[in-house]
Design a protein around this motif. Structure first.
Motif, PDB file in Angstrom:
ATOM      1  N   ALA A  45      -4.377  -0.481  -5.926  1.00 24.52           N
ATOM      2  CA  ALA A  45      -4.200  -1.184  -7.418  1.00 24.52           C
ATOM      3  C   ALA A  45      -5.024  -0.675  -8.962  1.00 24.52           C
ATOM      4  N   THR A  60       0.237  -5.249  -4.543  1.00 20.30           N
ATOM      5  CA  THR A  60       0.412  -4.403  -5.819  1.00 20.30           C
ATOM      6  C   THR A  60       1.677  -4.079  -5.909  1.00 20.30           C
ATOM      7  N   TRP A  64      -1.819  -7.116  -8.733  1.00 23.26           N
ATOM      8  CA  TRP A  64      -2.622  -6.821  -8.551  1.00 23.26           C
ATOM      9  C   TRP A  64      -4.104  -7.741  -7.944  1.00 23.26           C
ATOM     10  N   VAL A  95      -2.642   0.358 -11.788  1.00 24.38           N
ATOM     11  CA  VAL A  95      -1.332  -1.166 -12.771  1.00 24.38           C
ATOM     12  C   VAL A  95      -2.985  -1.848 -12.805  1.00 24.38           C
ATOM     13  N   ILE A  96      -3.726  -1.799 -12.393  1.00 24.29           N
ATOM     14  CA  ILE A  96      -4.928  -2.636 -12.713  1.00 24.29           C
ATOM     15  C   ILE A  96      -5.521  -2.318 -14.312  1.00 24.29           C
TER      16      ILE A  96
END
Length: 481
Positions: free
Chosen positions: A33, A160, A165, A36-37
């Motif tokens: 993830a 995710t 996330w 995306v984070i």
């Protein structure tokens, strides 16, 4: 010391296994993830790695302290407290609105895990006397631990992609709740007997500082390099603190880590072996995941699903290892297991840019999984062979520290190996070359683990009497407990 915990052994095993599962899961579930984070919370590129490093730093740095604390204050009490704190930090991480909040939550998760992980293993040692029953219990614990790490990649990809996330943090909450219910069903700690011992504060400071600096120095090599002044200074400071820790512990009346434990060939050999095995296993999982995504072009969820054969074969290897160890000795499973894992990783090193899951991943996954399973189950039994119940947490903390440090050092070192081979190129062929070389080195680490098992571990259990302290001499003055 505390008497054995009361309660049904099966419930205690389930509680320890579920707790260890969530700690292992959290080592890998966040990794998929990270991109995306970074976008969601606005992480700077150099700060993103601290989502992983924050957990590793507190977890690895505080394990020895957590192990000794559970001997002094009770395995069940530390396990419940650590789990509860881990769960609260997971909730905080899932609700984080800024990078520093998520990093702080991850560090808090590591602190909770450092208290609860050795307590879970120590509780098993208290409930199951040394012998076949303990071997089977440790086999289950090891299989669940390894499965948690492997399934973390799958869970991270699915969560995710389909849930967001934040669920890579929030997924811990129901697992922690289940573990707490099981721990409460185990029973209460027995009454404490004898003189109340004090926590070795100076030893705790030196051990935590030394191990923490070691982990800190190693995990920063991805951005600063091994030869940078900052890395060298950090590692030198870590070595100095650990040397001071050894000196202090050799003279302490109530040490954080009784150095006599390391005079046992079982304990010393098992900790060295798990360091090497963890270095190879952690790095291999990382590079195989990168190969599938960066070279084969698979998505996060597909990559996670591709690890299922590894998890299945690992469980099969653990079941086989438990039977072999119960009938013979840990050494009888460790040697062939380490060699089989080495063969699987050498096969992995043959990956190619034009490969596929079926031709380059599936076969090595199955072979490596069985080999790793044959190693993980008996190495925990070897690391606790002959340890007195009053030092169960101490031995557990040492074992978990060796595994955590092995994973951190191995991953950082092999990442450097891959980077040196790849150079500045980012095309699939160049990346493939770096990953293949690192997997070959990981194979060599398992060969070294087999050599340690052959050369250090005794051939029979007769070298360590069942359920007896490993060393009859202590550092305590006469007249003390």
């Amino acid at each position: 010391m505390y008497k054995n915990l009361r309660g049904r052994p099966g419930v205690a095993l389930a509680a320890a296994a579920v707790a260890q599962f969530v700690f292992a899961l959290d080592m890998s579930v966040v990794n998929v993830a990270l991109p995306v984070i970074r976008t969601a919370l606005g992480f700077a590129p150099l700060d993103l790695s601290w989502i992983v490093h924050g957990y590793a730093l507190t977890f690895g740095g505080l394990l020895l302290l957590g192990g000794r604390a559970c001997d002094l204050y009770g395995h069940r009490r530390l396990l419940m407290g650590g789990l509860a704190f881990f769960g609260l930090c997971s909730l905080a991480g899932g609700l984080a609105q800024a990078p520093w909040q998520l990093i702080a939550a991850r560090a808090g998760q590591g602190l909770g895990a450092a208290a609860a992980a050795p307590a879970a293993l120590g509780m098993l040692m208290s409930v199951f006397p040394e012998g076949p029953r303990r071997v089977r219990a440790l086999g289950v614990w090891s299989a669940v631990n390894a499965a948690g790490g492997a399934l973390g990649v799958l869970a991270g990809g699915l969560l995710t992609e389909y849930a967001g996330w934040r669920w890579v943090m929030l997924v811990n909450l129901p697992i922690v709740a289940a573990a707490l219910v099981l721990v409460m069903a185990v029973g209460t700690a027995g009454a404490r007997t004898g003189r109340r011992e004090r926590l070795d504060v100076l030893g705790a400071v030196l051990a935590t500082g030394g191990v923490g600096l070691l982990v800190f120095g190693v995990v920063r090599t991805d951005t600063r390099g091994w030869a940078s002044p900052a890395t060298v200074a950090t590692l030198v400071a870590a070595a100095a603190l650990l040397a001071a820790f050894a000196f202090v512990e050799s003279r302490a009346a109530e040490p954080l880590l009784r150095l006599g434990l390391l005079r046992s060939r079982w304990v010393a050999g098992a900790n060295l072996l798990v360091f090497l095995a963890a270095a190879g296993q952690f790095a291999a999982a990382y590079f195989v995941s990168l190969y599938m995504q960066q070279v084969l072009g698979l998505g996060a969820a597909t990559t996670g699903a591709a690890f299922l054969p590894f998890s299945a074969s690992l469980v099969a290897g653990t079941v086989l290892a438990t039977r072999v160890t119960a009938a013979r000795t840990p050494r009888a499973a460790l040697v062939p297991g380490a060699l089989l894992a080495a063969v699987g990783l050498a096969w992995f090193a043959c990956i190619s840019p034009g490969g596929s899951f079926l031709t380059d991943v599936l076969g090595p996954c199955l072979v490596t999984g069985v080999g790793v399973g044959l190693v993980l189950a008996p190495v925990a039994a070897a690391a606790t062979a002959g340890v007195a119940s009053g030092e169960a947490g101490m031995a557990s903390g040492l074992f978990n520290s060796s595994r955590q440090l092995g994973g951190c050092v191995g991953l950082a070192a092999l990442a450097t190996v891959a980077a040196l081979r790849t150079g500045p190129a980012t095309d699939p062929a160049a990346l493939n070359g770096g990953y293949a070389l690192s997997l070959a080195v990981a194979s060599c680490l398992f060969v070294l683990a087999a050599v340690v098992a052959i050369g250090v571990l005794p051939r029979s259990r007769a070298a360590v009497p069942d359920s007896q302290p490993i060393a009859v001499t202590t550092n305590r003055p006469e007249g003390t407990l």
